[in-house]
Design an enzyme around this catalytic site. Structure first.
Site, PDB file in Angstrom:
ATOM      1  NE  ARG A 169      -0.176 -80.630 -26.029  1.00 25.67           N
ATOM      2  CZ  ARG A 169       0.013 -81.241 -27.201  1.00 25.67           C
ATOM      3  NH1 ARG A 169      -0.953 -81.947 -27.773  1.00 25.67           N
ATOM      4  NH2 ARG A 169       1.191 -81.207 -27.777  1.00 25.67           N
ATOM      5  CB  SER A 218       4.076 -76.090 -23.040  1.00 25.05           C
ATOM      6  OG  SER A 218       5.197 -76.361 -23.831  1.00 25.05           O
ATOM      7  CD  GLU A 288      -0.040 -78.045 -22.773  1.00 23.88           C
ATOM      8  OE1 GLU A 288       0.455 -77.377 -23.713  1.00 23.88           O
ATOM      9  OE2 GLU A 288       0.452 -79.112 -22.377  1.00 23.88           O
TER      10      GLU A 288
HETATM   11  C1  LIG Z   1       9.140 -81.437 -18.409  1.00 25.60           C
HETATM   12  C2  LIG Z   1       7.746 -81.616 -18.965  1.00 25.60           C
HETATM   13  C3  LIG Z   1       7.575 -81.809 -20.321  1.00 25.60           C
HETATM   14  C4  LIG Z   1       6.289 -81.971 -20.842  1.00 25.60           C
HETATM   15  N1  LIG Z   1       6.149 -82.160 -22.195  1.00 25.60           N
HETATM   16  C5  LIG Z   1       4.918 -82.349 -22.713  1.00 25.60           C
HETATM   17  C6  LIG Z   1       4.757 -82.573 -24.120  1.00 25.60           C
HETATM   18  O1  LIG Z   1       5.693 -82.637 -24.889  1.00 25.60           O
HETATM   19  N2  LIG Z   1       3.493 -82.719 -24.597  1.00 25.60           N
HETATM   20  C7  LIG Z   1       2.402 -82.675 -23.780  1.00 25.60           C
HETATM   21  O2  LIG Z   1       1.271 -82.847 -24.274  1.00 25.60           O
HETATM   22  N3  LIG Z   1       2.534 -82.471 -22.456  1.00 25.60           N
HETATM   23  C8  LIG Z   1       3.752 -82.315 -21.907  1.00 25.60           C
HETATM   24  N4  LIG Z   1       3.890 -82.090 -20.557  1.00 25.60           N
HETATM   25  C9  LIG Z   1       2.678 -81.977 -19.720  1.00 25.60           C
HETATM   26  C10 LIG Z   1       2.188 -83.297 -19.085  1.00 25.60           C
HETATM   27  O3  LIG Z   1       3.260 -84.217 -18.914  1.00 25.60           O
HETATM   28  C11 LIG Z   1       1.072 -83.953 -19.904  1.00 25.60           C
HETATM   29  O4  LIG Z   1      -0.061 -83.101 -20.013  1.00 25.60           O
HETATM   30  C12 LIG Z   1       0.625 -85.282 -19.291  1.00 25.60           C
HETATM   31  O5  LIG Z   1      -0.260 -85.915 -20.181  1.00 25.60           O
HETATM   32  C13 LIG Z   1      -0.058 -85.121 -17.934  1.00 25.60           C
HETATM   33  O6  LIG Z   1      -0.166 -86.418 -17.357  1.00 25.60           O
HETATM   34  P1  LIG Z   1      -0.260 -86.583 -15.784  1.00 25.60           P
HETATM   35  O7  LIG Z   1      -0.447 -88.025 -15.486  1.00 25.60           O
HETATM   36  O8  LIG Z   1       0.905 -85.937 -15.113  1.00 25.60           O
HETATM   37  O9  LIG Z   1      -1.593 -85.781 -15.494  1.00 25.60           O
HETATM   38  P2  LIG Z   1      -1.897 -84.805 -14.285  1.00 25.60           P
HETATM   39  O10 LIG Z   1      -1.016 -83.598 -14.385  1.00 25.60           O
HETATM   40  O11 LIG Z   1      -1.888 -85.568 -13.028  1.00 25.60           O
HETATM   41  O12 LIG Z   1      -3.384 -84.371 -14.677  1.00 25.60           O
HETATM   42  C14 LIG Z   1      -3.612 -83.587 -15.842  1.00 25.60           C
HETATM   43  C15 LIG Z   1      -5.115 -83.575 -16.117  1.00 25.60           C
HETATM   44  O13 LIG Z   1      -5.524 -84.907 -16.413  1.00 25.60           O
HETATM   45  C16 LIG Z   1      -6.562 -85.307 -15.535  1.00 25.60           C
HETATM   46  N5  LIG Z   1      -6.414 -86.749 -15.264  1.00 25.60           N
HETATM   47  C17 LIG Z   1      -5.302 -87.420 -14.883  1.00 25.60           C
HETATM   48  N6  LIG Z   1      -5.577 -88.733 -14.775  1.00 25.60           N
HETATM   49  C18 LIG Z   1      -6.886 -88.889 -15.075  1.00 25.60           C
HETATM   50  C19 LIG Z   1      -7.763 -90.008 -15.129  1.00 25.60           C
HETATM   51  N7  LIG Z   1      -7.359 -91.257 -14.849  1.00 25.60           N
HETATM   52  N8  LIG Z   1      -9.050 -89.796 -15.478  1.00 25.60           N
HETATM   53  C20 LIG Z   1      -9.498 -88.545 -15.777  1.00 25.60           C
HETATM   54  N9  LIG Z   1      -8.713 -87.447 -15.742  1.00 25.60           N
HETATM   55  C21 LIG Z   1      -7.426 -87.622 -15.411  1.00 25.60           C
HETATM   56  C22 LIG Z   1      -6.371 -84.464 -14.285  1.00 25.60           C
HETATM   57  O14 LIG Z   1      -7.586 -84.361 -13.558  1.00 25.60           O
HETATM   58  C23 LIG Z   1      -5.935 -83.145 -14.896  1.00 25.60           C
HETATM   59  O15 LIG Z   1      -7.047 -82.414 -15.358  1.00 25.60           O
HETATM   60  C24 LIG Z   1       5.165 -81.930 -19.997  1.00 25.60           C
HETATM   61  C25 LIG Z   1       5.354 -81.763 -18.615  1.00 25.60           C
HETATM   62  C26 LIG Z   1       6.626 -81.608 -18.090  1.00 25.60           C
HETATM   63  C27 LIG Z   1       6.795 -81.463 -16.607  1.00 25.60           C
END
Ligand SMILES: Cc1cc2nc3c(=O)[nH]c(=O)nc-3n(C[C@H](O)[C@H](O)[C@H](O)COP(=O)(O)OP(=O)(O)OC[C@H]3O[C@@H](n4cnc5c(N)ncnc54)[C@H](O)[C@@H]3O)c2cc1C
Length: 296
Positions: A169, A218, A288
């Protein structure tokens, strides 16, 4: 904050980030921009003053935006950078705004895998690249061949995966100011892959996690050799509540918003969990989730 006249009609000012985060909390973004495509995005970045803070957001499923909001601009990729193609027998090209679940589904149709783990990650590829998102033994960067990024001046770069220091992560980019535009992902041929595999993974998840509740997944990474959820539960914190933010009864590493939580409630709860787990178990948990912005 000044915005170039050509973008003025399309930026949203004081956009509440609670509309763009899965916790449904967070104060206003000074300027919120959803580009039409990468040319539009490059022009927008070029138009910004060099000292304007730029924040990237995908589906907001891993960020806690504080109640005072975000200074500068928020660039939202979802609904914008949406190309997903198979570019060679085992190679997929995906833009940063593509939902991870869509990549998982499409890989199954193409007979490629293992991509099923992406089905349970409710974010975009951009977020998954920034976080090295993973589940069920799979991790995003295991599949990355190279990425396209864009810098603050709107210039695109092609960077091989080897340029990034990737951990659990955690991703250290050679140029942290650049945003992800796209990646080429390598998979294996997996002709037997089908939706049933994904359904089974999602069912396992639903049995153990509060899916559907407002959360960020998480909250803490797992410390070496242990699980954050086990430590939090053993500290007696399941159900502990501050305002409308509570430690989930179903999975202790999830904080759920029952409806009216503020970012301050969530952050206080995060701090309370860390302090309690450190006192009882002698382990300091690392969040995280990315905590951004100003306190109200
Ligand atoms: C119900 C639930 C279950 C989940 N299960 C998991 C799991 O099993 N495993 C896991 O790893 N995560 C999990 N997550 C967390 C999350 O979904 C992941 O971390 C996911 O990859 C975040 O993607 P996002 O597009 O929502 O990013 P955001 O939340 O919008 O951003 C997260 C980070 O990424 C950066 N970012 C986003 N897009 C870009 C871009 N284009 N360029 C540069 N930086 C960028 C943002 O600046 C920020 O720092 C879960 C979340 C929820 C709500």
């Amino acid at each position: 904050m000044a915005v170039a006249p050509e973008f003025m009609p399309r930026v949203r000012r004081a956009e509440s980030m609670s509309r763009h985060t899965s916790w449904h909390v967070g104060g206003p973004a000074e300027v919120f921009f959803n580009p039409r495509d990468r040319t539009d995005l490059a022009a927008f970045l070029r138009s910004l003053a060099a000292d304007t803070p730029v924040h990237w957001i995908g589906l907001g499923s891993n960020v806690l935006v504080r109640d005072g909001g975000l200074r500068g601009v928020v660039i939202a990729t979802y609904g914008a950078l949406e190309r997903l193609e198979r570019v060679a027998e085992t190679m997929v090209f995906a833009e940063a705004g593509v939902a991870c679940a869509r990549i998982a589904k499409q890989c199954i149709r193409w007979g490629l895998g293992p991509a099923e783990f992406l089905a349970g990650i409710p974010g975009t590829l951009g977020g998954a690249l920034a976080m090295n998102a993973g589940a069920f033994g799979g991790e995003t960067w295991q599949h990355v061949v190279d990425v396209q990024t864009i810098d603050r001046r709107g210039v695109e770069h092609l960077r091989p995966a080897a340029d990034f220091k990737v951990g659990y992560r955690n991703v250290n980019a050679p140029a942290p100011d650049e945003g992800f535009l796209a990646a080429r992902l390598f998979f294996e041929k997996k002709p037997g892959a089908n939706d049933a595999d994904v359904r089974a993974l999602l069912a396992r998840r639903k049995a153990t996690q509060p899916i559907g509740a407002w959360s960020c997944g998480s909250v803490f990474t797992n410390p070496p050799g242990d699980h954050a959820a086990r430590l939090i539960e053993a500290a007696g914190l399941k159900g502990f509540r501050i305002g409308d933010a509570a430690v989930s009864q179903k999975h202790a590493n999830f904080i759920v918003n029952y409806g009216a939580a503020t970012a301050a409630d969530v952050e206080l709860l995060i701090e309370h969990i860390r302090a309690t787990v450190a006192r009882i178990h002698g382990v300091t948990l690392t969040p995280e989730v990315r905590i951004l912005g100003e306190r109200a």
